[in-house]
Motif scaffolding. Structure first.
Motif, PDB file in Angstrom:
ATOM      1  N   LEU A 219     -69.185 -11.591  12.347  1.00  0.00           N
ATOM      2  CA  LEU A 219     -69.369 -12.682  11.501  1.00  0.00           C
ATOM      3  C   LEU A 219     -68.121 -13.315  10.704  1.00  0.00           C
ATOM      4  O   LEU A 219     -67.948 -14.572  10.710  1.00  0.00           O
ATOM      5  N   LYS A 220     -67.164 -12.139  10.647  1.00  0.00           N
ATOM      6  CA  LYS A 220     -66.013 -12.471   9.760  1.00  0.00           C
ATOM      7  C   LYS A 220     -65.186 -13.236  10.632  1.00  0.00           C
ATOM      8  O   LYS A 220     -64.380 -14.249  10.344  1.00  0.00           O
ATOM      9  N   ALA A 223     -66.732 -16.930  10.612  1.00  0.00           N
ATOM     10  CA  ALA A 223     -66.202 -17.520   8.988  1.00  0.00           C
ATOM     11  C   ALA A 223     -64.815 -17.799   9.046  1.00  0.00           C
ATOM     12  O   ALA A 223     -64.471 -18.990   8.532  1.00  0.00           O
TER      13      ALA A 223
END
Length: 408
Positions: A219-220, A223
């Motif tokens: 997810l990082k 993002a």
């Protein structure tokens, strides 16, 4: 005018089509050998072209404009995050040379086309200036030349129709050339051979499926990659707008200021430059972000779908057949001269077709082609060189337009 099945203001349905057809094109490319050889980019383009001309989707919509205005600028930095910065200048030097050689093809094609058709197409001196600028730089130059030479509005619209249809067909031809054995036997193709070597042991998978293997992504990663792209686009476009307003422009302005304004006032050139500088300054940050190639490539596929929605082919045939011939002559001569001079000066086939693409279609379509073909070492060079075409396009268009006026 006929209405389409999906109306231009049916935003959600059009976004569903654009994203859905891009996904289908990628799926087919990775699933079937015939689609892999054709490439997902061509499938995306042809599908959209057919549906547009069958009046299933509209020829114009705010959704298409959004892809040009927002999706493409976001895709560019994402695809540059993993660029091999060490080779940029070396590769860009070669690409600049073949780009300028290809520009000779545009000039020659425009002159030949003008001389053949100047007696049958009204205001062709103005239209030729517009196309010479556009086929060296891009739509920015087209608009600049249309304003400078005060071309009649209806002729400008008809020329846009012919140009859009021609570019859709031309892009298909350029994508197909590297796969044709006639050209592969006569030109060096190191980038194609590298892609084929990387995917030679693919256990029956298509070349595309082997290249785009499933990768670990967090997810990082999503993002940071998307947020960083937004920041770079926002800063770059604001800076370009600021410099464009500060640097003197208009008629009678010193040529130094004209060139300076064209360089630092151009949004895409500023975006490319800032992204490259950021990657150089923070190599560990950008090198550790996963998934940027995948996200950026999907965004570029949305662009492929949109450029496959040309102005109506029926409208071209009924309203602008001579303008279609006019643009066809320029395109064919550009490609022929690019291939001949490219062979003479020992350029690779990949460099030649990308240079021709950058001249006639602009840096975005050329970079998109490099991405679709897997020629990742050429993405940054063709973006840099193609964007610089915006600068020389206005000068070539102006020079030819003033000369052509003496024949009218």
């Amino acid at each position: 005018m006929e209405t389409s099945l999906i109306s231009p203001d049916n935003t959600w349905a059009l976004w569903a089509f654009v994203t859905g057809w891009a996904a289908v094109s990628i799926y087919l490319e990775q699933k079937y050998a015939w689609a892999s050889k054709m490439s997902g980019a061509i499938i995306a383009l042809i599908g959209a072209m057919v549906l547009a001309n069958l009046n299933v989707i509209p020829l114009e919509s705010g959704v298409y404009d959004a892809v040009w205005d927002y999706v493409v600028p976001l895709a560019i930095p994402l695809l540059l995050f993993q660029a091999n910065i060490k080779k940029i200048w070396q590769e860009s030097g070669r690409m600049l040379t073949i780009f300028l050689l290809s520009a000779i093809g545009t000039v020659a094609g425009t002159i030949v086309s003008f001389m053949l058709l100047k007696d049958v197409i009204p205001h062709l001196d103005k239209l030729a200036a517009m196309m010479a600028g556009s086929y060296t730089g891009g739509s920015v130059n087209f608009a600049a030349m249309a304003s400078k030479f005060e071309a009649p509005g209806e002729l400008v619209s008809a020329t846009v129709v012919a140009d859009n249809a021609m570019m859709a067909v031309f892009f298909f031809v350029l994508m197909a050339i590297p796969a044709i054995s006639f050209f592969r036997k006569r030109y060096q193709t190191p980038h194609m051979e590298e892609v084929e070597a990387d995917t030679s042991e693919n256990n029956g998978e298509t070349q595309a499926a082997s290249f785009w293997q499933r990768k670990e992504i967090a997810l990082k990663d999503i993002a940071t990659s998307v947020a960083t792209a937004f920041v770079l686009v926002a800063v770059s476009f604001q800076l370009a707008e600021f410099f464009a307003g500060v640097v003197p422009s208009g008629e009678g302005v010193n040529i130094f200021y004209q060139v300076l304004g064209a360089v630092i006032g151009d949004q895409y050139l500023m975006l490319t430059t800032l992204t490259v500088l950021a990657v150089i300054a923070f190599p560990n940050y950008f090198g550790n972000i996963r998934g940027t190639q995948e996200i950026g490539t999907f965004l570029i596929y949305l662009f492929f779908v949109v450029i496959g929605v040309p102005a109506s082919l029926a409208l071209v045939v009924t309203t602008a057949p001579l303008l279609l011939v006019f643009t066809l002559i320029i395109v064919v001569i550009n490609l022929l001269i690019s291939l001949v001079l490219g062979k003479w000066f020992k350029f690779n086939l990949e460099e030649i077709v990308l240079a021709s693409n950058a001249n006639l279609g602009g840096p975005t379509t050329a970079a998109a082609m490099a991405i679709a073909k897997g020629w990742h070492k050429l993405i940054v060079p063709i973006l840099l060189v193609g964007t610089l075409g915006y600068i020389i396009g206005n000068y070539i268009g102006t020079g030819l337009g003033l000369w052509f006026q003496t024949f009218m």
